[in-house]
Design a protein around this motif. Structure first.
Motif, PDB file in Angstrom:
ATOM      1  N   ASP A 119       0.829  -1.207   0.000  1.00  0.00           N
ATOM      2  CA  ASP A 119       0.000   0.000   0.000  1.00  0.00           C
ATOM      3  C   ASP A 119       0.864   1.258   0.000  1.00  0.00           C
ATOM      4  OD1 ASP A 119      -2.428  -1.346  -0.025  1.00  0.00           O
ATOM      5  OD2 ASP A 119      -2.564  -1.420   2.165  1.00  0.00           O
ATOM      6  N   HIS A 138       1.914   7.489  -6.351  1.00  0.00           N
ATOM      7  CA  HIS A 138       0.972   8.574  -6.636  1.00  0.00           C
ATOM      8  C   HIS A 138       1.584   9.938  -6.331  1.00  0.00           C
ATOM      9  CE1 HIS A 138      -2.721  10.794  -7.134  1.00  0.00           C
ATOM     10  NE2 HIS A 138      -2.578  11.296  -5.919  1.00  0.00           N
ATOM     11  N   MET A 157      -6.220  15.285   0.125  1.00  0.00           N
ATOM     12  CA  MET A 157      -7.655  15.024   0.112  1.00  0.00           C
ATOM     13  C   MET A 157      -8.467  16.101   0.828  1.00  0.00           C
ATOM     14  SD  MET A 157      -7.876  10.850   0.441  1.00  0.00           S
ATOM     15  CE  MET A 157      -6.933  10.678   1.953  1.00  0.00           C
ATOM     16  N   PRO A 178      -7.206  15.359  -7.613  1.00  0.00           N
ATOM     17  CA  PRO A 178      -7.971  14.157  -7.269  1.00  0.00           C
ATOM     18  C   PRO A 178      -7.093  12.941  -6.978  1.00  0.00           C
ATOM     19  CG  PRO A 178      -8.953  15.282  -9.151  1.00  0.00           C
ATOM     20  CD  PRO A 178      -7.634  15.956  -8.892  1.00  0.00           C
ATOM     21  N   PRO A 223      -6.912   8.888  -6.978  1.00  0.00           N
ATOM     22  CA  PRO A 223      -7.583   7.706  -7.540  1.00  0.00           C
ATOM     23  C   PRO A 223      -8.127   6.794  -6.439  1.00  0.00           C
ATOM     24  CG  PRO A 223      -5.473   8.085  -8.619  1.00  0.00           C
ATOM     25  CD  PRO A 223      -5.512   9.002  -7.433  1.00  0.00           C
ATOM     26  N   ASP A 224      -9.189   6.060  -6.770  1.00  0.00           N
ATOM     27  CA  ASP A 224      -9.854   5.208  -5.788  1.00  0.00           C
ATOM     28  C   ASP A 224      -8.900   4.186  -5.175  1.00  0.00           C
ATOM     29  OD1 ASP A 224     -12.199   6.541  -6.266  1.00  0.00           O
ATOM     30  OD2 ASP A 224     -13.061   5.003  -7.561  1.00  0.00           O
ATOM     31  N   GLU A 225      -8.024   3.593  -5.997  1.00  0.00           N
ATOM     32  CA  GLU A 225      -7.146   2.552  -5.462  1.00  0.00           C
ATOM     33  C   GLU A 225      -6.118   3.137  -4.493  1.00  0.00           C
ATOM     34  OE1 GLU A 225      -5.451   3.586  -9.614  1.00  0.00           O
ATOM     35  OE2 GLU A 225      -7.413   3.450  -8.619  1.00  0.00           O
ATOM     36  N   ALA A 247      -6.751   5.899  -2.629  1.00  0.00           N
ATOM     37  CA  ALA A 247      -7.537   6.209  -1.437  1.00  0.00           C
ATOM     38  C   ALA A 247      -7.779   4.955  -0.602  1.00  0.00           C
ATOM     39  CB  ALA A 247      -8.858   6.846  -1.842  1.00  0.00           C
ATOM     40  N   ALA A 248      -7.989   3.821  -1.254  1.00  0.00           N
ATOM     41  CA  ALA A 248      -8.196   2.571  -0.521  1.00  0.00           C
ATOM     42  C   ALA A 248      -6.925   2.145   0.207  1.00  0.00           C
ATOM     43  CB  ALA A 248      -8.647   1.478  -1.492  1.00  0.00           C
ATOM     44  N   TYR A 252      -4.658   4.194   1.290  1.00  0.00           N
ATOM     45  CA  TYR A 252      -4.582   5.144   2.405  1.00  0.00           C
ATOM     46  C   TYR A 252      -5.422   4.660   3.588  1.00  0.00           C
ATOM     47  CZ  TYR A 252      -6.046   9.251   5.105  1.00  0.00           C
ATOM     48  OH  TYR A 252      -6.357  10.109   6.113  1.00  0.00           O
ATOM     49  N   GLU A 253      -6.651   4.207   3.319  1.00  0.00           N
ATOM     50  CA  GLU A 253      -7.525   3.743   4.392  1.00  0.00           C
ATOM     51  C   GLU A 253      -6.935   2.532   5.099  1.00  0.00           C
ATOM     52  OE1 GLU A 253     -10.001   5.247   5.622  1.00  0.00           O
ATOM     53  OE2 GLU A 253     -10.317   6.792   4.094  1.00  0.00           O
TER      54      GLU A 253
END
Length: 222
Positions: free
Chosen positions: A9, A16, A180, A192, A194-196, A198-199, A201-202
């Motif tokens: 991750d 990014h 963010m 922005p 990207p979704d992947e 952000a995931a 990051y979570e």
């Protein structure tokens, strides 16, 4: 021990943060202070390659640098550049900035005061700060073209050079959080995620890489 999932991750978040800009000649190089003297080395390399006639080093101290750079980040960076052969006349020092916004704003004011016309600037930072710095500069200094630059190292090489994996991953997570939340607070331009990413990051957040986060998404930038 950092799990393989967290390392994977962190690699995604690292990738990014990189802007992948090709350096080109600019009016000035602005080296943003941190714990990493590699930023000063990268700025010197750009100067030697004829990419800029002038370097500004900016930064006071932080909780990370207070012990290792007691005279201030910008001062230690300047000393490093002079040791590497950059002439005194080609280095300006901005020693007050304590966050990325101040790095940009105070450097801009210093260059205005020195009568330097800036149409373009190389933003020299740690690799994982490239995107954050670029977004901040776009918000605070309109009309200037910005090119991001950092030491050309891989994620694993950077971890080996710093020798504190958890601190580096904490910084990756903190920088992404700011990308963010800070545009809505006016601290940087929108960029922005990207979704992947952000995931990732979570997952890193849940794994405890939180020491560089702004509490509950608000507060003063640092």
């Amino acid at each position: 021990m950092i799990s393989s999932q967290s390392r994977s991750d962190a690699q995604l978040v690292w990738d990014h943060h990189l802007m992948h800009h090709d350096p080109r000649p600019c009016s000035v190089a602005i080296g943003l202070g941190s714990h990493d003297l590699g930023v000063a080395d990268a700025a010197v390399d750009l100067y030697r390659r004829g990419m800029t006639p002038l370097i500004v080093f900016t930064g006071a101290t932080s909780r990370t640098t207070r012990a290792r750079m007691p005279r201030g980040e910008a001062v230690h960076y300047r000393e490093r550049a002079l040791e590497l052969g950059v002439p005194d006349r080609a280095v300006l020092t901005e020693p007050r900035a304590r966050n990325t916004g101040e790095n940009i704003s105070f450097s801009r004011a210093l260059l205005d005061e020195a009568g330097v016309t800036v149409s373009s600037a190389l933003l020299v930072s740690k690799p994982h700060e490239e995107r954050r710095v670029h977004a901040t500069a776009r918000r605070l200094w309109p009309g200037v073209e910005f090119v991001s630059a950092s030491a050309p190292v891989t994620f694993e090489e950077y971890l080996a050079s710093i020798q504190d994996d958890r601190m580096v991953i904490d910084m990756l997570v903190g920088a992404l959080q700011r990308l963010m939340i800070y545009p809505a607070q006016g601290f940087m331009a929108a960029d922005p995620v990207p979704d992947e990413v952000a995931a990732a990051y979570e997952r890193l957040h849940r794994a405890g890489f939180t020491s560089r986060l702004v509490e509950d998404g608000t507060g003063t930038p640092f």
